[in-house]
Design a protein around this motif. Structure first.
Motif, PDB file in Angstrom:
ATOM      1  N   GLY A  43      42.362  39.855  38.180  1.00  0.00           N
ATOM      2  CA  GLY A  43      41.963  41.170  39.120  1.00  0.00           C
ATOM      3  C   GLY A  43      41.805  42.643  38.253  1.00  0.00           C
ATOM      4  O   GLY A  43      42.105  42.421  37.007  1.00  0.00           O
TER       5      GLY A  43
ATOM      6  N   ALA B 260      40.082  43.109  45.010  1.00  0.00           N
ATOM      7  CA  ALA B 260      39.799  42.817  43.783  1.00  0.00           C
ATOM      8  C   ALA B 260      41.061  43.184  42.684  1.00  0.00           C
ATOM      9  O   ALA B 260      41.500  42.691  42.008  1.00  0.00           O
ATOM     10  CB  ALA B 260      38.759  43.677  42.989  1.00  0.00           C
TER      11      ALA B 260
ATOM     12  N   ALA C 203      43.484  40.274  43.079  1.00  0.00           N
ATOM     13  CA  ALA C 203      42.848  38.928  42.753  1.00  0.00           C
ATOM     14  C   ALA C 203      43.594  38.601  41.290  1.00  0.00           C
ATOM     15  O   ALA C 203      44.224  39.239  40.642  1.00  0.00           O
ATOM     16  CB  ALA C 203      41.467  38.841  42.706  1.00  0.00           C
TER      17      ALA C 203
ATOM     18  N   TYR D  30      36.971  37.202  45.212  1.00  0.00           N
ATOM     19  CA  TYR D  30      37.644  38.296  45.774  1.00  0.00           C
ATOM     20  C   TYR D  30      37.584  38.277  47.518  1.00  0.00           C
ATOM     21  O   TYR D  30      36.629  38.743  47.992  1.00  0.00           O
ATOM     22  CB  TYR D  30      36.901  39.781  45.450  1.00  0.00           C
ATOM     23  CG  TYR D  30      36.707  39.778  43.748  1.00  0.00           C
ATOM     24  CD1 TYR D  30      38.084  39.756  42.930  1.00  0.00           C
ATOM     25  CD2 TYR D  30      35.555  39.777  43.120  1.00  0.00           C
ATOM     26  CE1 TYR D  30      37.676  39.952  41.601  1.00  0.00           C
ATOM     27  CE2 TYR D  30      35.442  40.052  41.908  1.00  0.00           C
ATOM     28  CZ  TYR D  30      36.625  40.090  41.139  1.00  0.00           C
ATOM     29  OH  TYR D  30      36.675  40.282  39.624  1.00  0.00           O
TER      30      TYR D  30
END
Lengths: 279, 279, 279, 279, 279, 279
Positions: free
Chosen positions: D111, D105, D108, D17
């Motif tokens: 994610g 995050a 991601a 992250y």
């Protein structure tokens, strides 16, 4: 004449046109020159431009009082390779000071729009279109009455005779045959005052562009509303020059001071001629 | 004629005047009407005003294409007690759609200033005064050459003949006897383009106010620079109407679609007459 | 019934819900329709949406009064290929006017939160959560007392019975067994009033998101503080409709004017059903 | 277990992250604690609140990794008479560090919205709703397909079973009988992504308020468009916790480092119960 | 000594230095610590830095009162790998609270500049340089008189003796032989007060940079104006520490509460030595 | 000497110090004077102040080249009752032009900080602290090495000997006995470059105030970091004057043009003396 320092002239001007009355974005007061130097000849003009400087140098003026600021927005240079910087160099070299009374003269009583109102033939009491919050006897624009109703076309002709001649005269919007009596005027660019003039029969001002004028007339046609007259910005402010010269001279005279004043004869409206197709 | 849906007309207009070319502050496209409804008669006009709506209703138009937006800034009401809301009610009740091509038509090639350039007599190649960053063949304003030099006064007269008549014609700044050949033009209010026109002999545009015009002429007098001609905003954009009508009709014809087009004859310049003092 | 012009209805509405009370960012008043046209049937609704227009057309309404503006932010188009533009076309074609009383109805006395307070069972005096600076008897939200203390769970059940049914009812934060008596309410999205409700036992409002609700409960758990109840935005404002209809009808009756009023039965809360996993 | 300094844990977290992926307004990274201190027990939670701190102290955690920042906007005080300051004092006194991975995050790969998509039953490839400009394989939200079409009601029931239980479950807008297959999801408050989800059959997110949800459904009803499902903000982000714990543990294991991880079981959705009137 | 809770100490401090007097951009009040915990030893210092924390830990302080905020702009982290975060960890671990009185102490009466004025030898009445709008007996800076005129050089020497020693002492601008009597002072960075000090003979403050100092002296040389003295920011604010300690102790004593106070002896001016070329 | 027009001098200056390199907020170039007038004597100075004008008039200079702008922010007046306006009048009356090279000289190669680096004894290669994005060989500040390590105290003494003398010399922060070799310098107020100097042993600049210096040293003490040296703004920029004079003269000589140059000996640092208490 015993020499009078510029500072005394400025104090007299500012007793009539208080700099504190100017808009926050404006730039009024002394632009160049030294308050300690003597002044005996004062030229009044609308615009601080080369033609006016010629007139000042030729006449031997010590001070030019203009309505428009030379630098409304700040400058970081007065170099002589720009029109305005060249003017500064010329004035300083010739010991001519430059002083501006702008929006503080607009809102004064009497002020720029009073002079305009009289020039176009209003004879009775005048009141501001947008009164100043702190003193409603001052303010922007003026509204008043004609001695008797005229057609719009006749009033426009009368206004044209009362203002200094420019190459293009006046432009009129509305029915020429309409009778008008209540007249609103604002010297200079008056589009911000369009909303205040709804109750008049005519609003005379300068620098009206297509969209404000068109929206004003569309709304007026729909909801009832005034005719418009558009004159040269310079011509609507010029009547203030003799008024200001007279007020300054008489104010100084009351203090035992004599100065020579002159009102500039230079036309500083940009337009020099017109063209029109045949009908 | 087999009915053509408005959506097809819009698609054709937008192939010529891509809405993505409009300025970020502009408001172009469909203002009222239903893209699914049929269109056979299309009126072209500069301004979406009551007189143009009268013309559209009288003719039985299905669509008005204007240069100027009705609501350039957003509105939260179309109530019928305002001039613009009354127009919306009238158009919807009469099944007339309203469509605007504004700054996307200004920068198109050909666009508003091309039509203006031809109307005032430029005959050769034209290039934009301010080319669009993404495609320099498009852009604001145009500059080109006269077939041969004329005096400023003669060029102004030729321009006046080429443009539709307004009550006041053209205003000219500069020496009338000056010979001019390179001409810059910009339909509508062109003061933001003053800086781009320095290399021309004349800049012809509309809505010039005192300070920009005066500063431009002062700088020009000092550093060399063009004459100015100021015409009615409406008159400088009107030549685009027949151009746009022709491009639309021929684009549709290439797809086998026939529509009737008409160019509005209503003068929407606000000024109806003038006044001038005697010499 | 002798026809009453819309302008008379508007004047009566504005004597109760003064447009000057609206927030500066709000858009209240007439959205479409002509003040000169007659009105005899008036529909009251929370949201100006298609389902409400269906109801108005079916009933033959001349006017819809809604709480929410159609265009809170300005629009430059009412073209019929958008949901809102299609509504405008439909209303104009069917001669139905649309009028909005929004934040001026929120702060009126009685206003939106008074009606909500009564609907959830508050019986005594009510005072604003955020009094209006110029008149503290008006303002946003209301706080008052229950006739006697209830558990939070019982109060929530009573509130659910008092409000119109939505698919999901009410959400409650806090200990269900807690005794509550002082109740703060705010019709519509009330998160900006969270800070004013600290002294109550419960704050009931709508549109509470995770972070404001979580921070409010964390702070409350730490420093003592109210429980929260979140209801449908539509359901918290619906009780105002019969109140407003009654005030308008009685106000007109006092002037000898009879109108038919109806409160919309359309549920305009977006949520149509729910899902939950088993315990 | 040989002690691992917090700095090594942070380096591993940031390889998954990257803090550079966070929005400019976000506040990610270490909130309190000393990177040089050893860490062996790591608790993952959505919200940094008192109940989570209780869980961390009881378990003996050295580090809490949360999705939400404690101070999204900066603070000038951590005094212990505020809920957040008391948390800081408690964590520092108990040698528990706090670390946040938030919008880094979210975007991601995998994610937050990948974990949500899997939790509600999407089985094939997923792509971002709003791809990151610098790497389109990352981004906000995800869209994918169900293995086979379900009714909206059945999909909502499946989603409810896949997410952790809250007091109120899910709210659904649209026709329950509609068949759906293409599903867009966004963990947390997803109203800014409404415009990106038009091509899906359903958009599932959290924190939808009345006006965005109502406008979305009105437009959808007019122009075709997805159903909506609104779940608890906490519930939509919780599925990321086991995913993140697994990625961290396996990343560290590949370097020969063993840590204990735990996913918080505390429900931090604010709503504890519901109420509904009878049909 | 019976333990006194921190909240009582804070209440006493705020009766002298009302937080409402602080500038809107300032951050005053409790930074860390728990108002419910007991306080018996209080250290006063200008800057919340590591050397001051050393002094507090060594002495066993329960509270540090500083003039400067630790976090003037908000922080989103107090992680221990930054100098400020490490300070927070150290204070919390050692049960030391941190409290700031900054611009509210500047404008108090007596306040920071009163203490400075006395330290440099002003003996009579003092009045603020910039009075607070709501109470002109408070305000920024002070102006007063020396008992009798001194040369600028002698006054500077007297001021240097009255302030705590720093490596570089004082810098003086102006003619050293000039006689001075009216002295303006402002503790800390006083450049925003340069305009208020024109009528004094000397303005003594801190953190004067080249351009403000040079423009001030140029204008002064042209139009008459004061000399300048620049001292260490820390040194100009240090005299406030014993004043504040005394006021707090006596205020508490009047309520029967005894605390131990100490004024920090740590020099927190950054400059540790100087260098100079030979003449 | 055959007279050389000012425009030729300006062209040569701008080949070394391109005005396009100046910051957007800066004001460089010609401030007064006429590019067409001849120039044979050129004075170089840091500040455009009265003392420098005295020197120019006494020497008969035609042009002053300064580092600092006279009007960094724009002015709307050059009236002679202000220090700056009086300077303009004096220069114009004496036919002395004023030209500024400021941030364009800072980032030039060689530029202001190169001259400073050599003055304090750096002998090898120099690179910018903050390279210009468009040409990394230019930029703000310089970093380089001493021929061999010195103690901080010895380096400070060497720097003091290399710079022109001011009343107060240099201020030094850090351990005087520390060995230093990598030296960062920035002429003028360098606080915006503090973040770029972390890898050096010393950062020497001017106009450092308490908070930036203190925070820099606190962070450095915690995380390792350079010592600081603060010198007079004027003294750090003065070494550029002979460098610029030499570059201009040799550039002109290469074109066959001879001018006289002189470096101003006026100390324009504001501080004239110091005071210190006894140990």
């Amino acid at each position: 004449m015993f020499p009078t320092p510029l500072s005394v002239i400025i104090a007299e001007l500012e007793s009539t046109y208080d700099p504190a009355w100017a808009e926050s974005w404006d730039a009024v007061g002394l632009v160049c020159g030294n308050p300690a130097e003597p002044v005996s000849k004062i030229l009044f003009a609308v615009d601080p431009v080369a033609g006016v400087a010629d007139e000042a140098v030729a006449w031997g003026a010590d001070l030019i009082v203009t309505h428009h600021p030379l630098y409304l927005r700040g400058t970081t240079t007065v170099a002589a390779d720009t029109a305005k910087g060249a003017l500064i160099h010329r004035l300083i070299k010739n010991d001519i000071a430059l002083y501006t009374a702008h929006t503080n003269a607009d809102v004064a009583n009497p002020g720029v729009s009073d002079a305009l109102a009289r020039a176009v033939g209003l004879t009775g009491a005048l009141s501001p279109l947008r009164p100043s919050p702190d003193d409603p006897s001052r303010g922007l624009g003026r509204v008043g009455e004609l001695a008797e109703p005229l057609t719009l076309q006749d009033f426009a002709a009368q206004a044209a005779r009362g203002l200094p001649r420019t190459a293009w005269g006046l432009r009129v919007a509305g029915d020429p045959a309409r009778l008008v009596r209540t007249i609103a005027v604002s010297g200079g660019a008056g589009d911000s005052l369009l909303g205040t003039a709804r109750a008049a029969d005519v609003f005379l001002t300068a620098d009206l562009r297509h969209h404000p004028a068109s929206e004003f007339m569309q709304t007026g046609a729909f909801a009832g509303g005034p005719a418009l007259i558009d004159a040269a910005h310079w011509a609507t402010e010029w009547p203030w020059l003799p008024q200001a010269a007279r007020l300054l001279a008489s104010g100084l005279a009351a203090k035992g001071i004599t100065v020579e004043t002159r009102v500039s004869q230079t036309v500083t409206d940009a337009w020099t001629t017109t063209a029109q197709c045949e009908d």
